[in-house]
Write a protein that holds these residues in place. Structure first.
Motif, short mmCIF file in Angstrom:
data_model
loop_
_atom_site.label_atom_id
_atom_site.label_comp_id
_atom_site.label_asym_id
_atom_site.label_seq_id
_atom_site.Cartn_x
_atom_site.Cartn_y
_atom_site.Cartn_z
N ASP A 473 65.46 166.97 131.43
CA ASP A 473 65.47 167.82 132.21
C ASP A 473 64.34 167.68 132.73
OD1 ASP A 473 63.94 168.19 130.26
OD2 ASP A 473 63.78 170.40 130.46
N ARG A 477 56.31 170.58 131.73
CA ARG A 477 56.37 171.43 130.78
C ARG A 477 56.53 170.49 129.12
NH1 ARG A 477 61.35 174.97 133.11
NH2 ARG A 477 62.83 173.98 132.01
N GLU A 479 59.23 170.46 127.24
CA GLU A 479 60.59 170.55 126.80
C GLU A 479 60.80 168.69 127.09
OE1 GLU A 479 62.41 173.66 128.82
OE2 GLU A 479 64.40 172.94 127.66
N TRP A 483 68.31 166.91 128.45
CA TRP A 483 69.45 167.81 128.01
C TRP A 483 70.42 166.78 129.48
CZ3 TRP A 483 69.96 172.66 126.53
CH2 TRP A 483 68.42 173.39 125.84
N ASP A 486 72.14 168.28 131.83
CA ASP A 486 71.07 167.51 133.59
C ASP A 486 71.61 166.29 133.73
OD1 ASP A 486 70.40 169.30 131.72
OD2 ASP A 486 68.35 169.63 133.47
N LEU A 537 67.81 179.46 122.39
CA LEU A 537 68.22 178.35 122.97
C LEU A 537 69.82 177.44 122.40
CD1 LEU A 537 66.11 176.34 125.30
CD2 LEU A 537 68.57 177.07 126.19
N TRP A 548 77.63 170.55 129.33
CA TRP A 548 77.00 169.35 128.95
C TRP A 548 77.04 168.99 128.13
CZ3 TRP A 548 75.76 173.57 132.02
CH2 TRP A 548 73.91 173.64 132.28
N PHE A 599 76.31 177.68 128.91
CA PHE A 599 75.23 178.03 129.66
C PHE A 599 75.87 178.07 130.83
CE2 PHE A 599 73.32 174.37 126.71
CZ PHE A 599 72.79 175.82 126.08
N TRP A 602 74.78 177.23 135.13
CA TRP A 602 73.18 177.36 134.98
C TRP A 602 72.49 177.86 136.51
CZ3 TRP A 602 70.31 178.50 130.48
CH2 TRP A 602 69.31 178.87 131.02
N PHE A 716 73.87 174.69 138.15
CA PHE A 716 74.16 173.12 137.83
C PHE A 716 75.36 172.68 137.67
CE2 PHE A 716 69.58 171.66 135.49
CZ PHE A 716 69.50 172.94 135.75
N GLU A 760 63.72 172.55 139.83
CA GLU A 760 64.64 173.74 138.52
C GLU A 760 65.38 174.19 138.78
OE1 GLU A 760 62.43 175.25 135.05
OE2 GLU A 760 63.99 174.99 134.32
N MET A 776 60.12 179.50 133.13
CA MET A 776 61.63 178.57 133.34
C MET A 776 61.42 177.41 134.99
SD MET A 776 64.95 178.40 131.93
CE MET A 776 66.01 178.00 133.66
N HIS A 781 62.49 168.38 138.11
CA HIS A 781 63.85 168.33 137.89
C HIS A 781 65.22 167.92 138.46
CE1 HIS A 781 63.67 171.34 134.20
NE2 HIS A 781 65.47 171.53 133.97
C1 BGC Z 1 66.20 172.46 130.80
C2 BGC Z 1 67.54 172.26 131.03
C3 BGC Z 1 68.92 172.25 130.19
C4 BGC Z 1 68.18 174.17 130.68
C5 BGC Z 1 70.00 174.25 129.83
C6 BGC Z 1 66.68 174.68 129.64
O1 BGC Z 1 65.30 174.38 129.05
O2 BGC Z 1 65.68 172.71 131.92
O3 BGC Z 1 67.66 172.27 132.40
O4 BGC Z 1 69.85 172.34 131.13
O5 BGC Z 1 67.69 174.35 128.88
O6 BGC Z 1 69.98 175.90 129.41
#
Ligand code: BGC
Length: 994
Positions: A473, A477, A479, A483, A486, A537, A548, A599, A602, A716, A760, A776, A781
């Motif tokens: 993603d 950060r 993370e 994902w 994405d 999450l 997703w 999601f 998103w 998204f 993002e 976030m 992204h």
């Molecule tokens: C990510 C996203 C991801 C999403 C889903 C985020 O924290 O950065 O790109 O698809 O969470 O909720």
């Protein structure tokens, strides 16, 4: 003479080592560029030595030939599976191919290429997993151990190979030389199911006598921090090495040096390393000579074997992560806080190489960030817990500069704050080293708008930064996860910019490995969320979410389309089908998927105007739409694979879901769900609506966009499809208005804010200059970069035909508009270079195309009659590569064989193309923002603007945000100040400036 055949690849790679594919697939390209060049037959020879291959290709019958296909009447030139003698571990296979052309003349043999098998079977691992014989706490980052082992080699070494992997990351040296140029090996996979080993040719590094192998291990994804909950050690708590060095002597004898208890270990100079946190290196703790034979390691610790599975060890698939560009800083700044900050001018992913000379013990600290805050200080809040800090402790060398690069970490950054540097660091002391998976660049797009070209640049850099072994993603950060949504959203765009078939093959294997028995697909792959306490999450770790988890279906299908890879489809088929079966089991009996966490769309635009309802698309609609789409794609995949009854079953399911969608979400007048852009985009893209409603729905979508003043409101889920459905249903002009839009929310808004990657969120930096929620707010992204595929497929008009995938049949169907005067896309397809380049002049529309050899194409051009068309300056007629010409309504359809063609049509000229274009990106008009107008308008228009909006109003700091509104938006908000007459007058003044 240039070779008749080029680009010989095996499993997408040039001369790969260590393949564990028993029937590797061979591909080649024809070099001939004359029109109509194609292959009618081929012959492949494979041999165990170049001499046998040479003799066989000279027509001398040879024993020991592994495969001779003989002359095969076929135009297949990609993915021909090896079907010769069964291959052995480590076996080297040399191969050549020759082809018969369109007039059945045979070519010369190609150059020789090779591939080499890997260990093939985990039973061939005789080495042990070894780990330093000390225990460490895993709750914080640990020093990286060094491991070494000496060995003696006899003379006459014919070949030496290392097969190696690790728990954690490794770097390897042989006699002081770094082995290979890959970084962050063995990469990241679903380690509990699959861990990749790498193969290196080290023949040149081994010598007769004493040799030494050295390794360094880092925490990496295996043991370091992973996920946003600050957890570590998600896969295990011990770093370990698994290695076999195979020394093959001239007499055929093979000696194997293993990772075993003869190795010794010590804590090395890397005091800590972590993917998110950075790295600390104390050069005073280096062990000079440790990587050379004869070093005294008696003070070092023993290693011990650990009992860890070897049946999960699999060969590397695809490309290593490697170093790419070296970026020199463009400026040095002093921030208000007093930080010394270097600006690299590009938001990049990798690390910084630093060069310094100073006293022992002095510590240089580098902090990395993507942006500066409004005051000009380093902004790190959006990195959350990822410290992204590297520290280098000098050893105090006086004879030379000390040069440092991290080993087991990477950072996402444009700015670097430097502390503790001996003296003033200069622009020459720091270099940004860009890292990403070595997926070859294969596509380019450019056009007459510099803003759109910058958008394309940002998309490509988003791809570089987030294709680092796993499609992530974001790269900065805490993370950086795979994902699925994405990757699904961006996949098609990615296929244009770089060759990503092998990259996705690897990731999709992890996806199948992590898929749950019931068919549900985790939100991230490799699935670490189920290993973390991931809060809200991942509320229900066993469930998948629409858009997703649909990556399981959409990604293999797109790789199939773009690279003609039916084996991947075959390999993934079960995973694809079981995801759809899972959704079927979750949907209600009427086929609407209502339950489960989603999601949704998103990060869709939720609006800022309290008077207008937020354009939110409901989850059930999105989930049901993707259900139908994935069922459709599984049906298509089943058709390709000859699974006829499956194809019927899934097509039947798709029909039922589509009916359910219409019944539940569509009115008889073609209004879809909550009338949002995403609702229409999904319904139209996935063919969910009854035929009679489609155009109505498309018109409603276009209206909705007009009402939003040509701003997008998708998240998204909807973004990749929005412009496609508009252009498919005759609203290309509206799609271009969206593309050209410069005010928020739009693709060009971040470009005008100085973005060098895709953000993002549509407003990562808000119109008033403040940041979005730091929890976030990534500035790298790629998801919204999904507009990239529309640039290639519609603006440049480069389309694939699903019936002949891999661009065997290219569709050239550019749709000019948006005030662009030219556009050009190139794509190095499986058959060779495809080019579509157009320009508009007073005289007409010029299209030059290249169709690679062994492919053919259909060209669509605006023309009402044949008289409107020429090719190569001559009236259009069949012959010389042009197979047929057909005019239907206002479109000419031209079938051509391979070659280059220059078409001109008077069916469209510059003036016609410009008529009706509201706003051209970069041009000043009523759609430009106040900020742009004040900065760039000529004196007359500027003065008028200031008079009419009153200087005081423009200078109130609290109204700074208003500067990012377009004139039209201001007029909408304050019609009494900016009346229609005044608006017209300002625009007339702007026009006069042109
Ligand atoms: C990510 C996203 C991801 C999403 C889903 C985020 O924290 O950065 O790109 O698809 O969470 O909720």
């Amino acid at each position: 003479m240039s070779p008749p055949i080029t680009s010989l690849t095996c499993e997408y790679m040039t001369n790969p080592l260590g393949l564990d594919v028993r029937q590797p697939r061979l591909s080649w390209k024809l070099a001939a560029m004359h029109r109509g060049a194609r292959q009618t037959a081929y012959q492949i020879l494979v041999a165990g030595t170049p001499a046998i291959l040479e003799a066989a290709s000279a027509g001398r019958a040879q024993d020991g030939l592994l495969w001779d296909t003989g002359q095969v009447e076929s135009d297949t030139s990609i993915h021909v599976p090896y079907a010769g003698v069964a291959l052995q571990p480590g076996q080297r296979c040399y191969w050549r191919v020759r082809v018969w052309d369109e007039s059945h003349a045979v070519s010369e043999w190609s150059e020789t290429a090779f591939w080499e098998m890997g260990l093939l079977d985990h039973a061939n691992w005789q080495a042990d997993w070894i780990t330093p014989d000390w225990d460490v706490p895993v709750s914080w980052p640990q020093p990286a151990p060094l491991l070494r082992r000496e060995f003696t080699a006899r003379s006459d070494i014919a070949a030496a190979r290392i097969y190696v992997t690790s728990l954690g990351l490794y770097e390897l040296w042989l006699n002081g030389q770094r082995v290979g140029d890959a970084v962050l090996t063995p990469g990241w996979t679903s380690y509990n199911h699959r861990i990749q080993y790498q193969t290196f040719d080290v023949t040149e590094l081994v010598h007769e006598g004493d040799n030494v192998l050295g390794a360094m291990l880092g925490d990496g994804w295996y043991r370091g921090y992973l996920g946003h909950r600050g957890q570590r050690g998600l896969y295990g708590d011990r770093l370990a090495l698994l290695l076999q060095l195979h020394l093959t002597y001239a007499n055929g004898h093979v000696e194997i040096i293993n990772s075993d208890t003869q190795w010794r270990a010590v804590r090395g100079p890397v005091l800590m390393s972590d993917i998110y946190m950075g790295e600390t290196y104390d050069a005073r703790r280096e062990k000079p000579g440790w990587d050379k034979a004869g070093y005294d390691d008696s003070e070092w610790h023993p290693v011990r074997r650990i009992d860890h599975a070897k049946d999960t060890v699999v060969a590397q698939v695809g490309h290593f992560v490697r170093r790419h560009e070296e970026i020199r800083p463009v400026r040095r700044l002093r921030s208000p806080r007093g930080e010394t900050i270097f600006d690299l001018g590009q938001n990049m992913v990798g690390w910084v190489r630093v060069r310094a000379r100073g006293p022992a013990g002095m510590t240089i600290t580098l902090r990395h960030a993507e942006v500066l805050d409004q005051e000009g200080n380093l902004y790190t809040e959006n990195l959350r817990r990822a410290a992204q800090t590297t520290r280098y402790v000098l050893k105090g060398a006086t004879d030379a500069d000390e040069v440092f690069e991290p080993h087991f970490s990477f950072q996402g950054f444009r700015y670097v704050a430097v502390e503790g540097f001996p003296g003033e660091p200069t622009l020459d002391d720091l270099t940004g080293i860009v890292l990403h998976s070595d997926t070859p660049p294969i596509g380019t797009f450019e056009c007459s708008s510099s803003l759109i070209n910058q958008l394309q640049h940002n998309i490509v850099w988003g791809q570089k930064g987030n294709f680092l072994d796993v499609p992530t993603d974001c790269p900065q950060r805490d993370e950086r996860l795979g994902w699925t949504g994405d990757a699904q959203v961006f996949g098609r765009t990615a296929c244009f910019n770089m060759h990503v078939a092998a990259f996705f093959t690897k990731w999709l294997r992890d996806l199948s490995a992590d898929q749950l028995p019931g068919g549900s697909v985790p939100f991230v792959v490799p699935d670490v969320l189920s290993r973390t306490d991931s809060g809200g999450l991942n509320r229900s770790p066993s469930s998948g979410a629409a858009a997703w988890s649909d990556a399981a279906v959409i990604c293999p299908w797109e790789i199939y389309l773009c690279y003609g890879d039916a084996r991947l489809l075959e390999e993934q088929y079960e995973s694809m089908a079981s995801w759809v079966d899972y959704v079927c089991s979750r949907a209600d009996s009427d086929y609407v998927w209502r339950s489960d966490f989603q999601f949704g769309d998103w990060l869709d635009y939720r609006g800022t105007d309290a008077r207008k309802p937020a354009p939110v698309t409901n989850n059930e609609l999105i989930a049901t739409a993707f259900f139908a789409h994935s069922a459709d794609l599984v049906a298509s995949a089943a058709r390709v694979l000859g699974k006829i009854s499956d194809a019927e079953r899934y097509a039947g399911l798709a029909r039922k879901v589509k009916d359910a969608f219409t019944h539940e979400f569509v009115t008889p007048a073609g209004r879809v769900g909550p009338n949002t852009q995403t609702a229409y985009a999904l319904a139209l893209q996935f063919d969910l609506l009854p035929e009679a409603l489609r155009r109505l729905a498309a018109d409603r979508l276009a209206d909705e966009i007009r009402q939003a003043n040509y701003h997008l409101s998708t998240g998204f889920a909807g973004t990749p499809y929005l412009c496609h459905v508009l252009s498919r249903y005759g609203h290309t002009d509206v799609a271009y208005e969206l593309l050209n839009q410069e005010s928020y929310p739009s693709w060009l808004y971040p470009v005008n804010k100085g973005a060098t990657t895709i953000w993002e969120r549509w407003n990562g930096i808000k119109p008033d200059g403040s940041f979005q929620d730091p929890a976030m707010n990534s500035f790298n992204h790629y998801a919204y970069g999904a507009i990239g595929e529309w640039l290639y497929r519609v603006v440049a008009g480069l389309e694939v035909d699903p019936a002949e995938p891999g661009y065997k049949h290219v569709l050239f169907q550019p749709q000019p508009g948006g005030g662009l005067t030219c556009a050009r896309a190139t794509l190095n397809s499986p058959y060779g270079m495809v080019v579509s380049a157009w320009k508009l002049t007073e005289a007409g529309f010029h299209l030059s195309i290249t169709v690679p050899p062994n492919a053919h194409a259909t060209v669509r051009l605006p023309a009402r009659s044949l008289d409107a068309l020429t090719e190569g300056g001559q009236p259009l007629a069949t012959g010389n590569g042009i197979v047929s010409v057909h005019v239907a309504g206002s479109t000419a359809l031209i079938e051509v064989s391979s070659g280059r063609y220059e078409f001109v049509t008077t069916g469209l000229n510059l003036a016609q193309a410009m008529a009706g274009v509201r706003h051209v990106a970069g041009r000043l008009d009523r759609y430009s923002t106040l900020r742009d107008l004040l900065a760039r308008a000529g004196d007359a228009a500027r003065t008028m603007l200031i008079q009419q909006l009153s200087p005081t109003c423009l200078q109130v700091p609290d109204l700074d945000w208003a500067l990012d509104m377009s004139l039209v938006q201001v007029a909408d908000l304050a019609p009494q100040v900016l009346t229609p007459d005044r608006l017209d007058a300002i625009e007339a003044a702007l026009d006069a400036d042109l």
